[in-house]
Design a protein around this motif. Structure first.
Motif, PDB file in Angstrom:
ATOM      1  N   LEU A  49       4.125  32.715   0.906  1.00  0.00           N
ATOM      2  CA  LEU A  49       4.409  32.793  -0.529  1.00  0.00           C
ATOM      3  C   LEU A  49       5.916  32.706  -0.733  1.00  0.00           C
ATOM      4  O   LEU A  49       6.672  33.522  -0.200  1.00  0.00           O
ATOM      5  CB  LEU A  49       3.888  34.108  -1.112  1.00  0.00           C
ATOM      6  CG  LEU A  49       4.240  34.378  -2.577  1.00  0.00           C
ATOM      7  CD1 LEU A  49       3.575  33.349  -3.502  1.00  0.00           C
ATOM      8  CD2 LEU A  49       3.859  35.794  -2.989  1.00  0.00           C
ATOM      9  N   VAL A  50       6.350  31.697  -1.484  1.00  0.00           N
ATOM     10  CA  VAL A  50       7.766  31.540  -1.825  1.00  0.00           C
ATOM     11  C   VAL A  50       7.941  31.956  -3.282  1.00  0.00           C
ATOM     12  O   VAL A  50       7.465  31.276  -4.196  1.00  0.00           O
ATOM     13  CB  VAL A  50       8.244  30.091  -1.628  1.00  0.00           C
ATOM     14  CG1 VAL A  50       9.717  29.968  -1.988  1.00  0.00           C
ATOM     15  CG2 VAL A  50       8.022  29.645  -0.192  1.00  0.00           C
ATOM     16  N   THR A  86       2.639  28.473  -0.842  1.00  0.00           N
ATOM     17  CA  THR A  86       2.391  28.686  -2.267  1.00  0.00           C
ATOM     18  C   THR A  86       3.699  29.097  -2.933  1.00  0.00           C
ATOM     19  O   THR A  86       4.418  29.957  -2.407  1.00  0.00           O
ATOM     20  CB  THR A  86       1.349  29.797  -2.483  1.00  0.00           C
ATOM     21  OG1 THR A  86       0.135  29.438  -1.823  1.00  0.00           O
ATOM     22  CG2 THR A  86       1.074  30.008  -3.971  1.00  0.00           C
ATOM     23  N   THR A  87       4.040  28.497  -4.054  1.00  0.00           N
ATOM     24  CA  THR A  87       5.291  28.832  -4.739  1.00  0.00           C
ATOM     25  C   THR A  87       5.013  29.634  -6.010  1.00  0.00           C
ATOM     26  O   THR A  87       4.026  29.397  -6.705  1.00  0.00           O
ATOM     27  CB  THR A  87       6.086  27.566  -5.098  1.00  0.00           C
ATOM     28  OG1 THR A  87       5.274  26.720  -5.917  1.00  0.00           O
ATOM     29  CG2 THR A  87       6.488  26.817  -3.841  1.00  0.00           C
ATOM     30  N   HIS A 109       8.654  34.932   1.096  1.00  0.00           N
ATOM     31  CA  HIS A 109      10.053  34.491   1.083  1.00  0.00           C
ATOM     32  C   HIS A 109      10.564  34.621  -0.349  1.00  0.00           C
ATOM     33  O   HIS A 109      10.090  33.928  -1.252  1.00  0.00           O
ATOM     34  CB  HIS A 109      10.156  33.036   1.555  1.00  0.00           C
ATOM     35  CG  HIS A 109      11.567  32.543   1.675  1.00  0.00           C
ATOM     36  ND1 HIS A 109      12.249  32.521   2.869  1.00  0.00           N
ATOM     37  CD2 HIS A 109      12.420  32.052   0.737  1.00  0.00           C
ATOM     38  CE1 HIS A 109      13.473  32.035   2.661  1.00  0.00           C
ATOM     39  NE2 HIS A 109      13.595  31.741   1.380  1.00  0.00           N
ATOM     40  N   PHE A 110      11.528  35.531  -0.549  1.00  0.00           N
ATOM     41  CA  PHE A 110      12.084  35.770  -1.888  1.00  0.00           C
ATOM     42  C   PHE A 110      13.438  35.089  -2.020  1.00  0.00           C
ATOM     43  O   PHE A 110      14.345  35.310  -1.206  1.00  0.00           O
ATOM     44  CB  PHE A 110      12.240  37.269  -2.150  1.00  0.00           C
ATOM     45  CG  PHE A 110      12.905  37.589  -3.462  1.00  0.00           C
ATOM     46  CD1 PHE A 110      12.219  37.466  -4.649  1.00  0.00           C
ATOM     47  CD2 PHE A 110      14.233  38.004  -3.497  1.00  0.00           C
ATOM     48  CE1 PHE A 110      12.828  37.753  -5.863  1.00  0.00           C
ATOM     49  CE2 PHE A 110      14.861  38.292  -4.698  1.00  0.00           C
ATOM     50  CZ  PHE A 110      14.151  38.168  -5.894  1.00  0.00           C
ATOM     51  N   ILE A 111      13.583  34.248  -3.041  1.00  0.00           N
ATOM     52  CA  ILE A 111      14.854  33.577  -3.342  1.00  0.00           C
ATOM     53  C   ILE A 111      15.386  34.184  -4.632  1.00  0.00           C
ATOM     54  O   ILE A 111      14.758  34.055  -5.688  1.00  0.00           O
ATOM     55  CB  ILE A 111      14.662  32.063  -3.526  1.00  0.00           C
ATOM     56  CG1 ILE A 111      13.913  31.449  -2.348  1.00  0.00           C
ATOM     57  CG2 ILE A 111      16.008  31.371  -3.709  1.00  0.00           C
ATOM     58  CD1 ILE A 111      13.459  30.015  -2.586  1.00  0.00           C
ATOM     59  N   GLY A 112      16.512  34.859  -4.551  1.00  0.00           N
ATOM     60  CA  GLY A 112      17.030  35.488  -5.770  1.00  0.00           C
ATOM     61  C   GLY A 112      18.315  36.245  -5.504  1.00  0.00           C
ATOM     62  O   GLY A 112      19.074  35.930  -4.583  1.00  0.00           O
TER      63      GLY A 112
END
Length: 251
Positions: A49-50, A86-87, A109-112
């Motif tokens: 999970l992104v 999955t995004t 995977h957390f982008i922030g």
């Protein structure tokens, strides 16, 4: 305070070499009363999970580029039906909780963006549903991520790996690992977006080859160190927490 030293920068003056890129897998741990989750192998593909959050007023992130990088790292596995990505764009706390409570994911995977304060601890910045920011502190992050059957959380957010000088388990990474998360990657300082994306690309590529989290981190550090982008110290900014450094996520 000894544990919070940036050991990834350890340098052998005699051999003129950084240990983290030549022979040592630098893996951190946390003092914990809670045992690590024992996650039985699942049938079917490795599920990733992104989740991305880009609230108004915060620095722009290369979210689309990073999603593509992650997908490329698992292209062969996706083509073979052995992995799924999955995004979740514009992630709110409720949205990511909903995903983790209703579906089984091996990697998140957390982008922030992240923040750390010596007095209050660490936090991640999500969106609030209207484009604004919503800061989530350590206790709520434990409730969202822990006990979900997730093997690895990758926090591509500044200061998500920072820790307290007095309280050993103060900080987002330490809080999650000390409450049972098997493995986690986070940034101990601020890092350029391009360098963080490059580290993620090579880290996931190594995992896709069946390497353990410790070896995958070392390969990613070498790759970032040899690249022509970013600051010369960016290769050592990501830190890896794991109860078992040899943990593998796929064969």
């Amino acid at each position: 305070w000894i544990a919070e030293k940036p050991w990834e920068f350890a340098y052998d003056c005699t051999r003129k070499s950084f240990l983290a890129t030549e022979e040592v897998h630098f893996i951190r741990n946390a003092l914990a009363a809670v045992p690590a989750e024992r996650i039985a192998p699942r049938a079917g593909p490795l599920r990733i999970l992104v989740a991305a959050a880009q609230p108004v007023g915060f620095g722009h992130l290369s979210i689309v580029q990073e999603e593509e990088v992650i997908r490329r790292g698992f292209d062969a596995l996706v083509a073979a039906g052995l992995a799924e990505v999955t995004t979740l764009p514009r992630a709110t706390p409720g949205a990511i909780q909903g995903c983790l409570s209703t579906a089984a994911f091996d990697i998140v995977h957390f982008i922030g963006h992240g923040a750390f304060d010596e007095a209050t601890g660490g936090s991640l910045i999500f969106e609030d549903g209207s484009g604004g920011s919503f800061e989530v502190a350590e206790r709520s992050l434990r409730e969202i991520f822990c006990g979900r059957g997730v093997s690895l959380v990758f926090l591509n957010a500044c200061e998500s790996g920072s820790g307290g000088q007095a309280d050993f388990n103060k900080g987002v990474a330490q809080a999650l690992v000390s409450h049972g998360l098997p493995a986690l990657v986070a940034n101990q300082y601020s890092v350029l977006d391009s360098s963080a994306t490059s580290f993620a690309q090579h880290f996931y590529w190594a995992l896709a080859q069946g390497m353990g989290v410790g070896q995958a981190a070392r390969e990613a550090r070498i790759a970032v160190n040899c690249s022509m982008q970013g600051d010369i110290i960016d290769w050592a900014v990501p830190v890896v927490y794991a109860r078992d450094p040899s943990l593998t996520l796929c064969e």
